[in-house]
Motif scaffolding. Structure first.
Motif, mmCIF file in Angstrom:
data_model
loop_
_atom_site.group_PDB
_atom_site.id
_atom_site.type_symbol
_atom_site.label_atom_id
_atom_site.label_comp_id
_atom_site.label_asym_id
_atom_site.label_seq_id
_atom_site.Cartn_x
_atom_site.Cartn_y
_atom_site.Cartn_z
ATOM 1 N N PRO A 1 -16.879 -7.057 2.495
ATOM 2 C CA PRO A 1 -16.245 -5.769 2.835
ATOM 3 C C PRO A 1 -14.833 -5.937 3.401
ATOM 4 O O PRO A 1 -13.962 -5.090 3.151
ATOM 5 N N GLU A 2 -14.590 -7.022 4.102
ATOM 6 C CA GLU A 2 -13.254 -7.237 4.665
ATOM 7 C C GLU A 2 -12.200 -7.594 3.620
ATOM 8 O O GLU A 2 -11.016 -7.691 3.947
ATOM 9 N N ASP A 3 -12.621 -7.797 2.381
ATOM 10 C CA ASP A 3 -11.667 -8.002 1.287
ATOM 11 C C ASP A 3 -11.142 -6.673 0.748
ATOM 12 O O ASP A 3 -10.233 -6.667 -0.100
ATOM 13 N N THR A 4 -11.683 -5.581 1.209
ATOM 14 C CA THR A 4 -11.234 -4.266 0.757
ATOM 15 C C THR A 4 -9.764 -4.053 1.104
ATOM 16 O O THR A 4 -9.354 -4.205 2.261
ATOM 17 N N ALA A 5 -8.970 -3.750 0.087
ATOM 18 C CA ALA A 5 -7.524 -3.593 0.272
ATOM 19 C C ALA A 5 -6.895 -3.193 -1.061
ATOM 20 O O ALA A 5 -7.561 -3.225 -2.099
ATOM 21 N N VAL A 6 -5.617 -2.864 -0.994
ATOM 22 C CA VAL A 6 -4.818 -2.754 -2.214
ATOM 23 C C VAL A 6 -4.206 -4.126 -2.458
ATOM 24 O O VAL A 6 -3.602 -4.713 -1.558
ATOM 25 N N TYR A 7 -4.394 -4.631 -3.665
ATOM 26 C CA TYR A 7 -3.911 -5.959 -4.031
ATOM 27 C C TYR A 7 -2.644 -5.817 -4.867
ATOM 28 O O TYR A 7 -2.603 -5.049 -5.843
ATOM 29 N N TYR A 8 -1.626 -6.573 -4.478
ATOM 30 C CA TYR A 8 -0.316 -6.502 -5.120
ATOM 31 C C TYR A 8 0.056 -7.861 -5.723
ATOM 32 O O TYR A 8 -0.172 -8.907 -5.100
ATOM 33 N N CYS A 9 0.676 -7.799 -6.853
ATOM 34 C CA CYS A 9 1.224 -8.976 -7.512
ATOM 35 C C CYS A 9 2.700 -9.082 -7.131
ATOM 36 O O CYS A 9 3.402 -8.063 -7.049
ATOM 37 N N GLN A 10 3.163 -10.308 -6.896
ATOM 38 C CA GLN A 10 4.563 -10.547 -6.584
ATOM 39 C C GLN A 10 5.112 -11.653 -7.468
ATOM 40 O O GLN A 10 4.447 -12.664 -7.705
#
Length: 118
Positions: free
Chosen positions: A87-96
């Motif tokens: 659950p702590e991996d919940t996030a918006v993931y962005y590529c850079q």
């Protein structure tokens, strides 16, 4: 025009897996260090994993052993395989994407939401 387009996010149960993809265009992909970041609500954006041009993958301590970053130069795509999600991996993931040899402004994707239910 540079574009980084993420895909593969979604809702998954704790312990499940997802694979994120980031397709790059408008850059010479082989010359760019590629990274995945994430940002959870009310938290700072943090580095999750990086795959530099000259090798040496790096991972945040919180994802070591569970996440794997890889890239396929022939498709100008970087991946993030995420296993044993929590659950702590919940996030918006962005590529850079950042040019490898200079202190240049990086390019960012629009983000993809990952939600892990307990």
């Amino acid at each position: 025009q540079v574009q980084l387009v993420e895909s593969g996010g979604g809702l998954v149960q704790s312990g499940g897996s997802l694979r994120l993809s980031c397709a790059a265009s408008g850059i010479t992909f082989n010359n760019y260090d590629m990274s995945w970041y994430r940002q959870a609500p009310a938290k700072e954006r943090e580095l999750v994993a990086a795959i530099p041009v000259h090798g040496g993958k790096t991972y945040a301590d919180s994802v070591k052993g569970r996440f794997t970053i890889s890239k396929y130069n022939g498709k100008n795509t970087v991946y993030l395989q995420m296993n044993n999600l929590k659950p702590e991996d919940t996030a918006v993931y962005y590529c850079q994407a950042k040019y490898w040899s200079a202190s240049t402004t990086p390019y960012w994707g629009q983000g993809t939401q990952v939600t892990v239910s307990s």
